[in-house]
Structure formats: structure tokens, C-alpha cells
Design a protein around this motif. Structure first.
Motif, PDB file in Angstrom:
ATOM      1  N   GLY A 243      48.148  23.455  28.984  1.00 48.71           N
ATOM      2  CA  GLY A 243      48.827  23.336  30.268  1.00 48.71           C
ATOM      3  C   GLY A 243      49.627  22.048  30.385  1.00 48.71           C
ATOM      4  N   VAL A 244      49.076  20.985  29.838  1.00 52.41           N
ATOM      5  CA  VAL A 244      49.752  19.694  29.894  1.00 52.41           C
ATOM      6  C   VAL A 244      51.015  19.719  29.036  1.00 52.41           C
TER       7      VAL A 244
ATOM      8  N   PHE B 228      38.500  15.785  27.355  1.00 53.62           N
ATOM      9  CA  PHE B 228      39.252  14.562  27.090  1.00 53.62           C
ATOM     10  C   PHE B 228      38.575  13.718  26.018  1.00 53.62           C
TER      11      PHE B 228
ATOM     12  N   GLU C  58      42.735  10.868  33.691  1.00 56.97           N
ATOM     13  CA  GLU C  58      42.212  12.114  33.147  1.00 56.97           C
ATOM     14  C   GLU C  58      41.180  12.639  34.130  1.00 56.97           C
ATOM     15  N   LEU C  59      41.378  13.852  34.542  1.00 54.70           N
ATOM     16  CA  LEU C  59      40.519  14.406  35.582  1.00 54.70           C
ATOM     17  C   LEU C  59      40.008  15.763  35.135  1.00 54.70           C
TER      18      LEU C  59
ATOM     19  N   GLY D 209      46.776  20.830  33.351  1.00 55.17           N
ATOM     20  CA  GLY D 209      48.085  20.547  33.901  1.00 55.17           C
ATOM     21  C   GLY D 209      48.395  19.071  33.867  1.00 55.17           C
ATOM     22  N   LEU D 210      49.630  18.778  34.186  1.00 53.73           N
ATOM     23  CA  LEU D 210      50.118  17.409  34.135  1.00 53.73           C
ATOM     24  C   LEU D 210      50.842  17.132  35.432  1.00 53.73           C
TER      25      LEU D 210
ATOM     26  N   GLN E 238      46.506  13.893  33.921  1.00 50.65           N
ATOM     27  CA  GLN E 238      46.227  15.147  33.220  1.00 50.65           C
ATOM     28  C   GLN E 238      44.946  15.694  33.826  1.00 50.65           C
ATOM     29  N   TYR E 239      44.963  16.972  34.155  1.00 52.04           N
ATOM     30  CA  TYR E 239      43.765  17.503  34.771  1.00 52.04           C
ATOM     31  C   TYR E 239      43.369  18.837  34.157  1.00 52.04           C
TER      32      TYR E 239
END
Lengths: 223, 415
Positions: free
Chosen positions: B269-270, B249, A36-37, A209-210, A201-202
Motif C-alpha cells: 500500500g505504501v 515494521f 510507523e503506525l 498506506g502512506l 506509513q500505516y
């Protein structure tokens, strides 16, 4: 006295509640770590969760001396961010925080211990901001101790019990030019031969995004 | 010189050549159309939501929740209790939270219950905000704001009454409590265009006389309902913005591990990327198939050139007699093929744009995908180059045969 009665009452009421436990497990895939970023205002925060399989090649709690050595040396490697992640030089990032520990999924008491560990460690890490990385190695030793020996009995049955050890790593960087963080490379794969993939995941300025970072192409590009 | 020769030679056989060119044009149009739809769909989806950090709903798949809550596509997810919603809203990480309640409809359009904050918080296409083309937001319990497509399709203007139907495509109307159009949103190119937006309390209000999915038969007058506590008991989903991206997160994990109710928080987005990973397989198949169509068209052209060799044997012989080298004849045939492919590809482009112009409104209203009409991209120019190049390669075979024949035949052709 009245307070005591209330406490008693509360504990009696709480008992059946806690008995009604929820049973759920997280997804766990050998060979796939999750990252995770998040980037905001020059701060880069990343947390990496790797199955024990990827890091040391086994997932039971270390029982033999060799296993313990493996865990310890892995923790030592992980406390040095250069072993895991390379940020572009142009971004001029400095390490601000490191947090490394082993997390085992199926002991609630253990989990709580670890939460405390988090807090303590974070404070320590903040204090160490400007220190060399070697300092952090001591912390890693401390965290090793959290691996209770009472896991030993389960060790051989871990498959049935769904027990999985995970390495949790958290780095925080402060960057002068976070706009230059276009691509991040991962020496991680070179360091840990069992690791195959990081699912990243960022969240950046432009949204979330992934991305899948593979051993063959250990790079995450952020548009 | 040789180019003119090639062009005129093609012109002399306009019917067969025309058919070949048409086949190439259609195949190129199909290939580019697939590509266009693919990129258009991706861009459309990505543009639909921005500025929202997390979407929260009942635990399901993240793709399902995203599709249902934002795009109103696919199966409904379970509802989230109002209490959980408030627990999330009370988290220190949360900057803003907008509830969404779906389930009712007006004609073919979805009705969405939300709060006024939706109009300021919902962002699309890289951070653009919703704007009103007429009227204003929700001021009264029975106010409704409609999207641009709703207004255009049903011909509504501000002040018109609206009756919401219970559920989707049902004949039970909430006709005891009509709404009034208070505002019309400017066109956004997102599913909001096809949505009727009412207040969250209004959704409660129209269901006051409904119990367990059926009408109770009573009709509570609007004045009484206005006095009632219309706090909803459940919502469908919530859009969440956090104070700092660094906390996303953490908040996501907190919501996903929320013990009282199985919830799911997703990063838009993910979830979209996950969707593309799934759809990617089908996309590849589509591209593969349309690519094969192009190959088939080129093979057809090759067959046509082969067939023409026999009838053109005398022609070749005359060229040889006039001093053309065998190499020239090979070049001529390859050039002819490239010309056909080139004209075919350009024609294919024209077909694509005509098709886009014609189908765009329908694709937009039926699927919510806005296909942009723009100058060809570098990638598309490569497709054209590729087709011409492939045509040159494909024509080499018959051209080599012509080369050999013209060496052997000389003037003495016996047909």
C-alpha cells in the motif's frame, strides 16, 4: 584448552570479516519525521523518528549546558504522548508503553548500548503500565546519559561526517474501540516548532498506506 | 414557455448549434474519460494485491520492485539469493512466504515460477482468492497453470502442451521440456490473468542445460532432471505475510538492514501511494489539459452566440415589440446556452460510455487496467453541473450585449 583454541581461531577468522564493513546511511531530511503506525486487535503501536533538527534545532550531540537542557526538556515532552499524538476519544485508548531515546547514527558501539537500553527500558515501561506519566520522566533522564560525551569533538564537523542525531519515540496504546480510530491528530507540531512534516506509513485492517502529515493540517486519517 | 422558445430557437439554427454541442460533448467526454481512466487505474492497481504484508526483493526502488514483481511492468530488479530467502522465511515474524521467479515467457505472456502456496496466499480485490475455472494446481514438475486471458487468447484447455521461451520475446525455446496445462484460473482482472504459472523447480529444470545465459548443447533427458536437486539458487521476489501486523515494521527493518545482501522489503500500500505521488503530477497535467479543452469548447460556444446576435437582431426587436422585456431576452440567451451545454454534457456522457464499451477490452489486455462502467459518480455529476454553470456564465457576455442592443434598437433596426 581445545575450546580456547577454537575461540582463538574463531576470533582470528572473524577479524577480517569485521574489517570488511559496509558503509551505508539512511535517508535523512531535516524537517521530516517518519512515523510507523500499526493497528491490530485494539493495539496501536507507533514509532516516530524525528531528526534532532526538528526537535531541538541542532543535530550535534549536546555539549553546552543549554544544548543539554534542550535535549532533556525535549525528551521530557516526548515521554508524554499527549504532547505528540491525540487519539480519538471514542476509541478509548490507554497508554501501555512509552520508549524515548536519542539515537546518533555514526557510532557503532553507541548503537549497541542503545539496544540494551531498549530492552531494559521496555521491561521498565511494562512494569509502569498503570503509573502516571511523570514516572516516565525519570526514564528519560536515564536515557540522557546514553549520550556519550565523546561526541563533543565531532560536534562542529557534523556536516562533513554525516552525523545526525535522531529522537526515537515509541508509544503503545490499548484501545477498546479501535474501529473508531478514524483520524489521529498531532499536537507534535505545536510542541516542536522546527518540525514541518511527518511522513507516516500505516498498517491497518484494510492494508497499508502512506500519508504526509503537514504542519498546516496535522492530522492523519485512516479509512 | 420560455424554455420551449429557447429550444425551438436552437432548433431553428440546428447546424451551428449542433456543431457547438458536438464540441462541448467531445470535450466533456475527454474530460470524463481522463477522470475515468485515472480512477480506474488507481482502483485496478489497488485491487491487484491484498493480504500480502510485505514484498521482498533486491534493493531497488520500492515502486520499481512493486511494479515488476506484481504488475510485471518496468525494468527487472536484481535477483535475491535462495539463502537470503530462507533466512527471511526462518524469521519468527513470518507467517507465510511465497517466492516468485520471473524471466521467461510463453508467447506474449510472462512465465512465473512459484510454489503451490501462491494459489492460496495470493489475494486480490479486498481479499478474494484465486479460483480454478478448469483443472487444478501444480502437481507435477512439468505442470503449468495459466491465467484466464492466456487461455482465452491462445485457446488452451487443460492437458494442452506448452513450450516456454527463454527470456522475454526471444526465439530460443525450451522445447526439450514441454509443459502441460494442468489448470486454468478464473478471471481476476489482475496481471495473473496474463501469466503462465509453473513450479519454482520447473524454472530450474528448464535451465539445467543452460549455462551463463547460453545453451550448452547437451540435452539432459527429463527423467534425469526429475532426479536432480532442483532447489533454485535465486528468485526474483517473495510475498510475505506476517503473524501480527504489529511486527511488519520490525521485519521490514530487519530485511532492509540485512547485512549479507542488499534487500528491500516494501509495504504494498505504501509503495502504491508513492507511485501515485509520482504519477499525480502527470495526472494533474492531464486533468488540466482536458479541463482547458472544455473551456475552449465553451469559448467556442460564446463566440457562436456573439456571432448570432447580429443575425438575430431583428428577431430580438420583434420580441421586444411583442412585449418581451430586455431581461427576458437576456434570460433567453442564457437559457439557450445552458441547454446547449446540458445537451452537450449528456451527449458527452453517451460518447464516453460508447468509447468505454469499445476500448475496454483493449485497455484491459494492453495495460491491465479494468475500467468499470457504472452509473455516474457524484463527482461526475458535479462536472456536468459545472459545465452548464460555466456555459451560463460564458453566455452572460453576449446576453448582456443583446440586452443593451434590445434596449437601444427598439423596432428601428437598420441592418
Amino acid at each position: 584448552m581445545r575450546a580456547l583454541q577454537l575461540t582463538l581461531l574463531a576470533s582470528v577468522m572473524a577479524a577480517p570479516l569485521s574489517a570488511q564493513e559496509t558503509r551505508e546511511l539512511d535517508a535523512h531530511v531535516h524537517g521530516v519525521s517518519t512515523l510507523e503506525l500499526a493497528i491490530e486487535d485494539g493495539i496501536v503501536e507507533m514509532s516516530l523518528m524525528s531528526p534532532g533538527m526538528d526537535i531541538v534545532g541542532f543535530e550535534y550531540s549536546a555539549s553546552t549546558a543549554a544544548d543539554k537542557d534542550a535535549v532533556e526538556s525535549a525528551l521530557r515532552k516526548l515521554t508524554v504522548p499527549e504532547n505528540v499524538v491525540t487519539l480519538p476519544e471514542a476509541a478509548e485508548c490507554r497508554l501501555a508503553e512509552v520508549l524515548v531515546h536519542v539515537h546518533s547514527e555514526d557510532h557503532e558501539g553507541h548503537d549497541e548500548d542503545e539496544t540494551h537500553g531498549h530492552g531494559d527500558h521496555e521491561k521498565e515501561a511494562h512494569g509502569h503500565d498503570e503509573h502516571e506519566h511523570e514516572d516516565h520522566n525519570d526514564d528519560a533522564h536515564e536515557h540522557d546519559k546514553q549520550e556519550h560525551d565523546d561526541h563533543d569533538d565531532d560536534a562542529h564537523e557534523h556536516a562533513e561526517h554525516g552525523q545526525h542525531n535522531e529522537f526515537h519515540v515509541r508509544y503503545k496504546f490499548a484501545c477498546d474501540h479501535s474501529d473508531d480510530l478514524s483520524a489521529i491528530t498531532f499536537p507534535f507540531f505545536a510542541q516542536f516548532e522546527h518540525a514541518q512534516e511527518i511522513e507516516a506509513q500505516y498498517v491497518t485492517e484494510t492494508g497499508s498506506g502512506l500519508a504526509e502529515i503537514e504542519r498546516d493540517a496535522p492530522q492523519l486519517s485512516l479509512e | 414557455m420560455i424554455l420551449r422558445l429557447a429550444a425551438q430557437s436552437l432548433w431553428a439554427r440546428v447546424l451551428t448549434v449542433g456543431m457547438t454541442i458536438l464540441a462541448i460533448a467531445l470535450s466533456v467526454a475527454l474530460f470524463l474519460g481522463v477522470e475515468k481512466t485515472r480512477t480506474g487505474a488507481r482502483a485496478s492497481f489497488a485491487d491487484t494485491i491484498s493480504g500480502t504484508d510485505l514484498i521482498v526483493g533486491a534493493r531497488s526502488g520500492s515502486v520499481q520492485l512493486l511494479l515488476y514483481s506484481v504488475f510485471r511492468i518496468g525494468n527487472a530488479t536484481n535477483n535475491v539469493t535462495w539463502q537470503s530467502y530462507q533466512d527471511i522465511a526462518a524469521r519468527p515474524e513470518v507467517d507465510w512466504i511465497v517466492p516468485i521467479s520471473l524471466g521467461d515467457s510463453h508467447r506474449q505472456f510472462r512465465v512465473m515460477g512459484t510454489t503451490d502456496a501462491f494459489f492460496t496466499r495470493y489475494k486480490f480485490r479486498g481479499g478474494r482468492s484465486l479460483g480454478f475455472s478448469q483443472g487444478q494446481g501444480l502437481n507435477d514438475l512439468y505442470d503449468a497453470v495459466i491465467g484466464a486471458d492466456v487461455a482465452a487468447t491462445l485457446g488452451y484447455s487443460v492437458g494442452d502442451p506448452i513450450i516456454v521461451s527463454h527470456g522475454v520475446a526471444s526465439f530460443t525455446e525450451h522445447d526439450d521440456q514441454p509443459f502441460r496445462v494442468s489448470g486454468i484460473l478464473a478471471k481476476t482482472g489482475t496481471p495473473v490473468d496474463r501469466t503462465v504459472i509453473v513450479g519454482l523447480e520447473a524454472i530450474e529444470a528448464i535451465h539445467v542445460d543452460w549455462k551463463n545465459g547460453g545453451q550448452t548443447g547437451r540435452t539432459t533427458p527429463a527423467e534425469v532432471i526429475r532426479q536432480m536437486d532442483l532447489t533454485p539458487t535465486a528468485i526474483t521476489a517473495a510475498l510475505v505475510g506476517v503473524n501480527s501486523r504489529l511486527q511488519i515494521f520490525k521485519l521490514q527493518r530487519w530485511i532492509n538492514e540485512y547485512p549479507e545482501e542488499p534487500l528491500l522489503a516494501l509495504l504494498p500500500g505504501v509503495a502504491l501511494q508513492e507511485l501515485w505521488q509520482i504519477v499525480g503530477v502527470a495526472e494533474k497535467a492531464l486533468i488540466g489539459v482536458s479541463g482547458m479543452v472544455v473551456v475552449t469548447a465553451l469559448l467556442g460556444m460564446m463566440a457562436m452566440v456573439f456571432a448570432s446576435l447580429n443575425e438575430r437582431r431583428r428577431e430580438m426587436a420583434i420580441w421586444r415589440a411583442m412585449g418581451a422585456r430586455p431581461m427576458t431576452i437576456l434570460g433567453l440567451l442564457v437559457l439557450e446556452a445552458m441547454l446547449m451545454a446540458g445537451i452537450g454534457a449528456i451527449l458527452g456522457y453517451c460518447l464516453l460510455y460508447v468509447g468505454l464499451l469499445g476500448l475496454r477490452p483493449w485497455v484491459d489486455s494492453a495495460f491491465g487496467i479494468w475500467l468499470p462502467i457504472e452509473a455516474p459518480s457524484i463527482r461526475e455529476l458535479w462536472v456536468v453541473t459545472g459545465v452548464v454553470g460555466a456555459a451560463a456564465l460564458a453566455s452572460l457576455l453576449p446576453a448582456l450585449r443583446a440586452y443593451r442592443l434590445s434596449l437601444a434598437d427598439g423596432m428601428m433596426v437598420k441592418i
